[in-house]
Design a protein around this motif. Structure first.
Motif, PDB file in Angstrom:
ATOM      1  N   GLN A   1       0.855  -1.191   0.000  1.00 24.46           N
ATOM      2  CA  GLN A   1       0.000   0.000   0.000  1.00 24.46           C
ATOM      3  C   GLN A   1       0.892   1.242   0.000  1.00 24.46           C
ATOM      4  O   GLN A   1       1.771   1.382   0.823  1.00 24.46           O
ATOM      5  CB  GLN A   1      -0.896   0.003   1.231  1.00 24.46           C
ATOM      6  CG  GLN A   1      -1.845   1.166   1.293  1.00 24.46           C
ATOM      7  CD  GLN A   1      -2.757   1.113   2.507  1.00 24.46           C
ATOM      8  OE1 GLN A   1      -2.666   0.179   3.307  1.00 24.46           O
ATOM      9  NE2 GLN A   1      -3.619   2.090   2.657  1.00 24.46           N
ATOM     10  N   LEU A   2       0.632   2.137  -0.951  1.00 22.46           N
ATOM     11  CA  LEU A   2       1.407   3.363  -1.031  1.00 22.46           C
ATOM     12  C   LEU A   2       0.927   4.340   0.031  1.00 22.46           C
ATOM     13  O   LEU A   2      -0.270   4.568   0.174  1.00 22.46           O
ATOM     14  CB  LEU A   2       1.241   3.997  -2.418  1.00 22.46           C
ATOM     15  CG  LEU A   2       1.495   3.107  -3.619  1.00 22.46           C
ATOM     16  CD1 LEU A   2       1.380   3.908  -4.906  1.00 22.46           C
ATOM     17  CD2 LEU A   2       2.859   2.438  -3.541  1.00 22.46           C
ATOM     18  N   GLN A   3       1.876   4.904   0.764  1.00 18.64           N
ATOM     19  CA  GLN A   3       1.506   5.827   1.832  1.00 18.64           C
ATOM     20  C   GLN A   3       2.560   6.898   1.978  1.00 18.64           C
ATOM     21  O   GLN A   3       3.759   6.623   1.842  1.00 18.64           O
ATOM     22  CB  GLN A   3       1.339   5.077   3.156  1.00 18.64           C
ATOM     23  CG  GLN A   3       0.738   5.905   4.269  1.00 18.64           C
ATOM     24  CD  GLN A   3       0.457   5.085   5.512  1.00 18.64           C
ATOM     25  OE1 GLN A   3       0.899   3.945   5.630  1.00 18.64           O
ATOM     26  NE2 GLN A   3      -0.281   5.657   6.443  1.00 18.64           N
ATOM     27  N   LEU A  20      10.160  20.290   6.719  1.00 23.52           N
ATOM     28  CA  LEU A  20       9.100  19.296   6.592  1.00 23.52           C
ATOM     29  C   LEU A  20       9.691  17.986   6.076  1.00 23.52           C
ATOM     30  O   LEU A  20      10.611  17.997   5.258  1.00 23.52           O
ATOM     31  CB  LEU A  20       8.015  19.779   5.640  1.00 23.52           C
ATOM     32  CG  LEU A  20       7.380  21.130   5.957  1.00 23.52           C
ATOM     33  CD1 LEU A  20       6.260  21.419   4.946  1.00 23.52           C
ATOM     34  CD2 LEU A  20       6.865  21.199   7.363  1.00 23.52           C
ATOM     35  N   SER A  21       9.135  16.904   6.569  1.00 24.85           N
ATOM     36  CA  SER A  21       9.531  15.576   6.104  1.00 24.85           C
ATOM     37  C   SER A  21       8.331  14.867   5.500  1.00 24.85           C
ATOM     38  O   SER A  21       7.197  15.054   5.951  1.00 24.85           O
ATOM     39  CB  SER A  21      10.074  14.736   7.261  1.00 24.85           C
ATOM     40  OG  SER A  21      11.220  15.324   7.833  1.00 24.85           O
ATOM     41  N   CYS A  22       8.602  14.055   4.496  1.00 20.25           N
ATOM     42  CA  CYS A  22       7.576  13.240   3.859  1.00 20.25           C
ATOM     43  C   CYS A  22       8.120  11.819   3.808  1.00 20.25           C
ATOM     44  O   CYS A  22       8.972  11.502   2.976  1.00 20.25           O
ATOM     45  CB  CYS A  22       7.278  13.767   2.465  1.00 20.25           C
ATOM     46  SG  CYS A  22       6.149  12.740   1.490  1.00 20.25           S
ATOM     47  N   ALA A  23       7.654  10.990   4.725  1.00 17.93           N
ATOM     48  CA  ALA A  23       8.097   9.598   4.782  1.00 17.93           C
ATOM     49  C   ALA A  23       7.184   8.757   3.907  1.00 17.93           C
ATOM     50  O   ALA A  23       5.953   8.808   4.052  1.00 17.93           O
ATOM     51  CB  ALA A  23       8.072   9.101   6.215  1.00 17.93           C
ATOM     52  N   VAL A  24       7.794   7.991   3.004  1.00 19.76           N
ATOM     53  CA  VAL A  24       7.000   7.202   2.079  1.00 19.76           C
ATOM     54  C   VAL A  24       7.152   5.723   2.404  1.00 19.76           C
ATOM     55  O   VAL A  24       8.207   5.282   2.879  1.00 19.76           O
ATOM     56  CB  VAL A  24       7.386   7.485   0.617  1.00 19.76           C
ATOM     57  CG1 VAL A  24       7.329   8.969   0.337  1.00 19.76           C
ATOM     58  CG2 VAL A  24       8.746   6.930   0.286  1.00 19.76           C
ATOM     59  N   SER A  25       6.115   4.970   2.151  1.00 25.77           N
ATOM     60  CA  SER A  25       6.156   3.528   2.331  1.00 25.77           C
ATOM     61  C   SER A  25       5.339   2.875   1.230  1.00 25.77           C
ATOM     62  O   SER A  25       4.449   3.494   0.645  1.00 25.77           O
ATOM     63  CB  SER A  25       5.620   3.131   3.708  1.00 25.77           C
ATOM     64  OG  SER A  25       4.293   3.570   3.874  1.00 25.77           O
ATOM     65  N   GLY A  26       5.706   1.629   0.945  1.00 23.48           N
ATOM     66  CA  GLY A  26       5.004   0.903  -0.097  1.00 23.48           C
ATOM     67  C   GLY A  26       5.593   1.106  -1.479  1.00 23.48           C
ATOM     68  O   GLY A  26       5.147   0.466  -2.433  1.00 23.48           O
ATOM     69  N   PHE A  27       6.587   1.981  -1.607  1.00 27.02           N
ATOM     70  CA  PHE A  27       7.265   2.189  -2.879  1.00 27.02           C
ATOM     71  C   PHE A  27       8.603   2.842  -2.598  1.00 27.02           C
ATOM     72  O   PHE A  27       8.855   3.345  -1.502  1.00 27.02           O
ATOM     73  CB  PHE A  27       6.433   3.039  -3.838  1.00 27.02           C
ATOM     74  CG  PHE A  27       6.167   4.438  -3.360  1.00 27.02           C
ATOM     75  CD1 PHE A  27       5.123   4.708  -2.483  1.00 27.02           C
ATOM     76  CD2 PHE A  27       6.939   5.503  -3.815  1.00 27.02           C
ATOM     77  CE1 PHE A  27       4.860   6.001  -2.054  1.00 27.02           C
ATOM     78  CE2 PHE A  27       6.687   6.797  -3.394  1.00 27.02           C
ATOM     79  CZ  PHE A  27       5.649   7.045  -2.518  1.00 27.02           C
ATOM     80  N   ASN A  74      17.162   8.560  -0.261  1.00 22.95           N
ATOM     81  CA  ASN A  74      16.618   7.291  -0.750  1.00 22.95           C
ATOM     82  C   ASN A  74      16.749   6.187   0.287  1.00 22.95           C
ATOM     83  O   ASN A  74      15.896   5.305   0.374  1.00 22.95           O
ATOM     84  CB  ASN A  74      17.302   6.891  -2.051  1.00 22.95           C
ATOM     85  CG  ASN A  74      16.856   7.733  -3.228  1.00 22.95           C
ATOM     86  OD1 ASN A  74      16.053   8.661  -3.065  1.00 22.95           O
ATOM     87  ND2 ASN A  74      17.375   7.443  -4.401  1.00 22.95           N
ATOM     88  N   ALA A  75      17.817   6.226   1.083  1.00 18.33           N
ATOM     89  CA  ALA A  75      18.026   5.186   2.091  1.00 18.33           C
ATOM     90  C   ALA A  75      16.935   5.224   3.157  1.00 18.33           C
ATOM     91  O   ALA A  75      16.535   4.187   3.689  1.00 18.33           O
ATOM     92  CB  ALA A  75      19.398   5.339   2.730  1.00 18.33           C
ATOM     93  N   LYS A  76      16.463   6.428   3.466  1.00 21.31           N
ATOM     94  CA  LYS A  76      15.404   6.584   4.466  1.00 21.31           C
ATOM     95  C   LYS A  76      14.022   6.667   3.835  1.00 21.31           C
ATOM     96  O   LYS A  76      13.031   6.784   4.553  1.00 21.31           O
ATOM     97  CB  LYS A  76      15.666   7.834   5.320  1.00 21.31           C
ATOM     98  CG  LYS A  76      16.927   7.757   6.160  1.00 21.31           C
ATOM     99  CD  LYS A  76      17.082   9.001   7.030  1.00 21.31           C
ATOM    100  CE  LYS A  76      18.315   8.893   7.915  1.00 21.31           C
ATOM    101  NZ  LYS A  76      18.491  10.113   8.751  1.00 21.31           N
ATOM    102  N   ASN A  77      13.972   6.645   2.511  1.00 21.68           N
ATOM    103  CA  ASN A  77      12.712   6.767   1.793  1.00 21.68           C
ATOM    104  C   ASN A  77      11.934   7.996   2.256  1.00 21.68           C
ATOM    105  O   ASN A  77      10.723   7.940   2.509  1.00 21.68           O
ATOM    106  CB  ASN A  77      11.869   5.501   1.950  1.00 21.68           C
ATOM    107  CG  ASN A  77      11.492   4.887   0.611  1.00 21.68           C
ATOM    108  OD1 ASN A  77      12.127   5.143  -0.401  1.00 21.68           O
ATOM    109  ND2 ASN A  77      10.448   4.085   0.609  1.00 21.68           N
ATOM    110  N   THR A  78      12.644   9.101   2.343  1.00 22.00           N
ATOM    111  CA  THR A  78      12.063  10.333   2.868  1.00 22.00           C
ATOM    112  C   THR A  78      12.451  11.509   1.976  1.00 22.00           C
ATOM    113  O   THR A  78      13.583  11.584   1.504  1.00 22.00           O
ATOM    114  CB  THR A  78      12.538  10.596   4.305  1.00 22.00           C
ATOM    115  OG1 THR A  78      12.141   9.490   5.130  1.00 22.00           O
ATOM    116  CG2 THR A  78      11.931  11.865   4.863  1.00 22.00           C
TER     117      THR A  78
END
Length: 125
Positions: A1-3, A20-27, A74-78
């Motif tokens: 699930q993309l989040q 600001l941070s934008c943490a992504v998950s699912g991709f 990219n390592a933190k997907n953020t």
């Protein structure tokens, strides 16, 4: 699930800074362009910056150019949005969003399909 989950908003005085941070998950960030948008009361949601994939090129609208910096880890997907020299006009809810569009800047909200919940930024003395 993309989040996507934003964080880092708050109250700051004019001239101050926020990140600001934008943490992504699912991709993974390698395959998606991430944009930052903001929506002030009574106004439409507007794109202010994006970081493109796969090249990592950055784009800014004139109103934030020289004050805001978008970057990604990219390592933190953020993805981050460093905001300096903040003004009262920067007050808005800030959103990050993801699009699979590659190879060019994307600042139109209609091209983004996955959104975070937003984080409030208030610039006031």
């Amino acid at each position: 699930q993309l989040q996507l989950v934003e964080s880092g908003g708050g109250l700051v005085q004019p001239g101050g800074s926020l990140r600001l941070s934008c943490a992504v998950s699912g991709f993974t960030l390698d395959y998606y362009t991430i944009g930052w948008f903001r929506q002030a009361p009574g106004k439409e949601r507007a794109g202010i910056s994006c970081i493109s994939s796969p090249d990592g090129n950055t784009t800014y609208v004139d109103s934030v150019k020289g004050r805001f910096t978008i970057s990604r880890d990219n390592a933190k997907n953020t993805v981050y949005l460093q905001m300096n020299s903040l003004k009262p006009d920067d007050t808005a809810v800030y959103y990050c969003a993801a699009t699979g569009t590659w190879g060019r800047p994307v600042l139109s909200r209609y091209e983004y399909g996955v959104w975070g919940q937003g984080t409030q930024v208030t610039v006031s003395s």
